[in-house]
Structure formats: structure tokens, C-alpha cells
Design a protein around this motif. Structure first.
Motif, PDB file in Angstrom:
ATOM      1  N   ILE A  35       1.097 -33.442 -38.809  1.00 54.09           N
ATOM      2  CA  ILE A  35       2.318 -33.422 -38.014  1.00 54.09           C
ATOM      3  C   ILE A  35       1.999 -32.935 -36.602  1.00 54.09           C
ATOM      4  CG2 ILE A  35       2.970 -31.067 -38.686  1.00 54.09           C
ATOM      5  CD1 ILE A  35       5.873 -32.168 -38.919  1.00 54.09           C
ATOM      6  N   TRP A  36       2.796 -33.388 -35.649  1.00 56.30           N
ATOM      7  CA  TRP A  36       2.685 -32.931 -34.266  1.00 56.30           C
ATOM      8  C   TRP A  36       3.580 -31.717 -34.087  1.00 56.30           C
ATOM      9  CZ3 TRP A  36      -0.981 -34.683 -31.142  1.00 56.30           C
ATOM     10  CH2 TRP A  36      -1.538 -35.925 -31.404  1.00 56.30           C
ATOM     11  N   ALA A  37       3.115 -30.741 -33.286  1.00 58.68           N
ATOM     12  CA  ALA A  37       3.870 -29.507 -33.094  1.00 58.68           C
ATOM     13  C   ALA A  37       3.715 -29.000 -31.664  1.00 58.68           C
ATOM     14  CB  ALA A  37       3.396 -28.442 -34.070  1.00 58.68           C
ATOM     15  N   PHE A  61       4.306 -22.091 -34.025  1.00 53.94           N
ATOM     16  CA  PHE A  61       4.442 -23.528 -33.830  1.00 53.94           C
ATOM     17  C   PHE A  61       5.877 -23.937 -34.086  1.00 53.94           C
ATOM     18  CE2 PHE A  61      -0.066 -23.214 -34.993  1.00 53.94           C
ATOM     19  CZ  PHE A  61      -0.639 -23.948 -33.974  1.00 53.94           C
ATOM     20  N   ARG A  62       6.351 -24.848 -33.270  1.00 55.25           N
ATOM     21  CA  ARG A  62       7.671 -25.447 -33.465  1.00 55.25           C
ATOM     22  C   ARG A  62       7.444 -26.914 -33.786  1.00 55.25           C
ATOM     23  NH1 ARG A  62      12.027 -26.015 -28.889  1.00 55.25           N
ATOM     24  NH2 ARG A  62      13.712 -26.867 -30.117  1.00 55.25           N
ATOM     25  N   LEU A  63       7.990 -27.367 -34.905  1.00 51.80           N
ATOM     26  CA  LEU A  63       7.782 -28.741 -35.334  1.00 51.80           C
ATOM     27  C   LEU A  63       9.095 -29.354 -35.782  1.00 51.80           C
ATOM     28  CD1 LEU A  63       7.010 -28.274 -38.845  1.00 51.80           C
ATOM     29  CD2 LEU A  63       5.426 -26.991 -37.475  1.00 51.80           C
ATOM     30  N   ARG A  64       9.073 -30.646 -35.989  1.00 50.15           N
ATOM     31  CA  ARG A  64      10.279 -31.306 -36.491  1.00 50.15           C
ATOM     32  C   ARG A  64      10.664 -30.698 -37.826  1.00 50.15           C
ATOM     33  NH1 ARG A  64      10.456 -37.662 -35.105  1.00 50.15           N
ATOM     34  NH2 ARG A  64      10.128 -37.415 -32.890  1.00 50.15           N
ATOM     35  N   SER A  65      11.901 -30.818 -38.168  1.00 51.08           N
ATOM     36  CA  SER A  65      12.411 -30.201 -39.389  1.00 51.08           C
ATOM     37  C   SER A  65      11.546 -30.573 -40.594  1.00 51.08           C
ATOM     38  CB  SER A  65      13.855 -30.653 -39.610  1.00 51.08           C
ATOM     39  OG  SER A  65      14.373 -30.022 -40.743  1.00 51.08           O
ATOM     40  N   LEU A  66      11.001 -29.544 -41.231  1.00 53.69           N
ATOM     41  CA  LEU A  66      10.139 -29.734 -42.397  1.00 53.69           C
ATOM     42  C   LEU A  66      10.530 -28.666 -43.417  1.00 53.69           C
ATOM     43  CD1 LEU A  66       7.715 -31.332 -43.549  1.00 53.69           C
ATOM     44  CD2 LEU A  66       6.255 -29.565 -42.589  1.00 53.69           C
ATOM     45  N   LYS A  67      11.460 -29.005 -44.275  1.00 55.34           N
ATOM     46  CA  LYS A  67      12.017 -28.035 -45.222  1.00 55.34           C
ATOM     47  C   LYS A  67      11.064 -27.691 -46.362  1.00 55.34           C
ATOM     48  CE  LYS A  67      15.902 -28.136 -42.998  1.00 55.34           C
ATOM     49  NZ  LYS A  67      16.183 -27.150 -42.001  1.00 55.34           N
ATOM     50  N   SER A  68      10.037 -28.505 -46.582  1.00 53.99           N
ATOM     51  CA  SER A  68       9.161 -28.276 -47.733  1.00 53.99           C
ATOM     52  C   SER A  68       8.110 -27.196 -47.488  1.00 53.99           C
ATOM     53  CB  SER A  68       8.473 -29.582 -48.121  1.00 53.99           C
ATOM     54  OG  SER A  68       7.666 -30.032 -47.058  1.00 53.99           O
ATOM     55  N   VAL A  87       8.408 -18.779 -42.110  1.00 50.37           N
ATOM     56  CA  VAL A  87       9.005 -20.105 -41.943  1.00 50.37           C
ATOM     57  C   VAL A  87      10.466 -19.893 -41.556  1.00 50.37           C
ATOM     58  CG1 VAL A  87       9.598 -22.285 -43.046  1.00 50.37           C
ATOM     59  CG2 VAL A  87       7.495 -21.110 -43.688  1.00 50.37           C
ATOM     60  N   ASP A  88      10.873 -20.460 -40.423  1.00 48.80           N
ATOM     61  CA  ASP A  88      12.245 -20.321 -39.935  1.00 48.80           C
ATOM     62  C   ASP A  88      12.888 -21.701 -39.842  1.00 48.80           C
ATOM     63  OD1 ASP A  88      14.627 -19.660 -38.738  1.00 48.80           O
ATOM     64  OD2 ASP A  88      13.747 -19.075 -36.820  1.00 48.80           O
ATOM     65  N   ASN A  89      13.857 -21.948 -40.732  1.00 50.59           N
ATOM     66  CA  ASN A  89      14.597 -23.213 -40.742  1.00 50.59           C
ATOM     67  C   ASN A  89      16.025 -23.028 -40.240  1.00 50.59           C
ATOM     68  OD1 ASN A  89      12.682 -25.095 -41.773  1.00 50.59           O
ATOM     69  ND2 ASN A  89      12.837 -24.075 -43.737  1.00 50.59           N
ATOM     70  N   THR A  90      16.207 -22.138 -39.271  1.00 48.98           N
ATOM     71  CA  THR A  90      17.542 -21.840 -38.755  1.00 48.98           C
ATOM     72  C   THR A  90      18.209 -23.067 -38.146  1.00 48.98           C
ATOM     73  OG1 THR A  90      16.850 -19.583 -38.285  1.00 48.98           O
ATOM     74  CG2 THR A  90      18.849 -20.345 -37.203  1.00 48.98           C
ATOM     75  N   TYR A  91      17.445 -23.848 -37.407  1.00 49.04           N
ATOM     76  CA  TYR A  91      18.001 -25.015 -36.724  1.00 49.04           C
ATOM     77  C   TYR A  91      17.776 -26.268 -37.553  1.00 49.04           C
ATOM     78  CZ  TYR A  91      17.973 -21.691 -32.906  1.00 49.04           C
ATOM     79  OH  TYR A  91      18.164 -20.572 -32.150  1.00 49.04           O
ATOM     80  N   THR A  96      10.313 -23.596 -37.282  1.00 47.65           N
ATOM     81  CA  THR A  96       9.368 -22.744 -36.584  1.00 47.65           C
ATOM     82  C   THR A  96       8.535 -22.013 -37.620  1.00 47.65           C
ATOM     83  OG1 THR A  96      10.881 -22.445 -34.729  1.00 47.65           O
ATOM     84  CG2 THR A  96       9.110 -20.840 -34.950  1.00 47.65           C
ATOM     85  N   ILE A  97       7.207 -22.032 -37.437  1.00 52.27           N
ATOM     86  CA  ILE A  97       6.327 -21.300 -38.340  1.00 52.27           C
ATOM     87  C   ILE A  97       5.461 -20.342 -37.528  1.00 52.27           C
ATOM     88  CG2 ILE A  97       6.268 -23.054 -40.161  1.00 52.27           C
ATOM     89  CD1 ILE A  97       3.552 -23.963 -39.109  1.00 52.27           C
TER      90      ILE A  97
END
Length: 106
Positions: A35-37, A61-68, A87-91, A96-97
């Protein structure tokens, strides 16, 4: 999130438990994807607020939404291995990892 800023290529490795020849379990890592980040460095004041030791090399790193993706997974960036700490899935549009350098055997 600006796509032009996502210029770092990451390989994400997922831990898988397998049985070894002695009847125990061993953790192996399999490629979960590439993935690109966007790399965002963590400065000293942020590390101090989080109570993180300064000698611990961390990257954000900030990447596209990756819930897994989960804590404990491995990220390969610039031929170095890092372990996912946060792992931050706030948005809804991004994940953000925060990773630290992986030291095998520690």
C-alpha cells in the motif's frame, strides 16, 4: 488526504500461527498487501506527551482506510522492518498507524 503526499510504499505482513514439528506453535508472517502511505514524523514533544522513550525510533504513516490492520503486524518500509504499535481508525477515509523498529528476539 492528498494522494500526492502518499509517496511511501509499505508492505504489510500479517502474523499467522503455525504448528511446528515439536507440537508447539510458531508465528510466521505472510504478505497481507502492499500500500502507498504518507510518512509523518513524530517530533519530540509528541513522544514526551505519549510517555514514549526517546531512544525508541517511531514513525507515523497515514494510509487509505484499512480496517483489517492490527497491532502486532509487521510493516516493511525502506528495507527495514517495523512493528505496528498503534492503529487509529478515527476517520472514515484514512487509517493512521504508529510503528517502531522491529528488533527480533526482543
Amino acid at each position: 488526504m492528498k494522494i500526492a503526499h502518499m509517496n511511501k510504499r509499505l508492505e504489510i505482513l500479517k502474523p499467522v500461527l503455525n504448528e511446528d514439528s515439536y507440537g508447539g506453535m510458531v508465528t510466521e508472517y505472510v504478505l497481507a498487501g502492499k500500500i502507498w502511505a504518507e510518512l509523518k514524523r513524530i517530533d519530540y514533544s509528541e513522544q514526551e506527551k505519549l510517555g514514549t522513550p526517546v531512544n525508541k525510533e517511531q514513525l507515523r504513516f497515514r494510509l487509505r482506510s484499512l480496517k483489517s490492520i492490527q497491532r502486532g503486524w509487521i510493516v516493511i518500509y525502506a528495507a527495514e522492518r517495523y512493528i505496528v504499535d498503534v492503529v487509529d481508525n478515527t476517520y472514515a477515509d484514512s487509517t493512521t498507524i504508529i510503528v517502531r523498529r522491529y528488533e527480533q528476539g526482543v
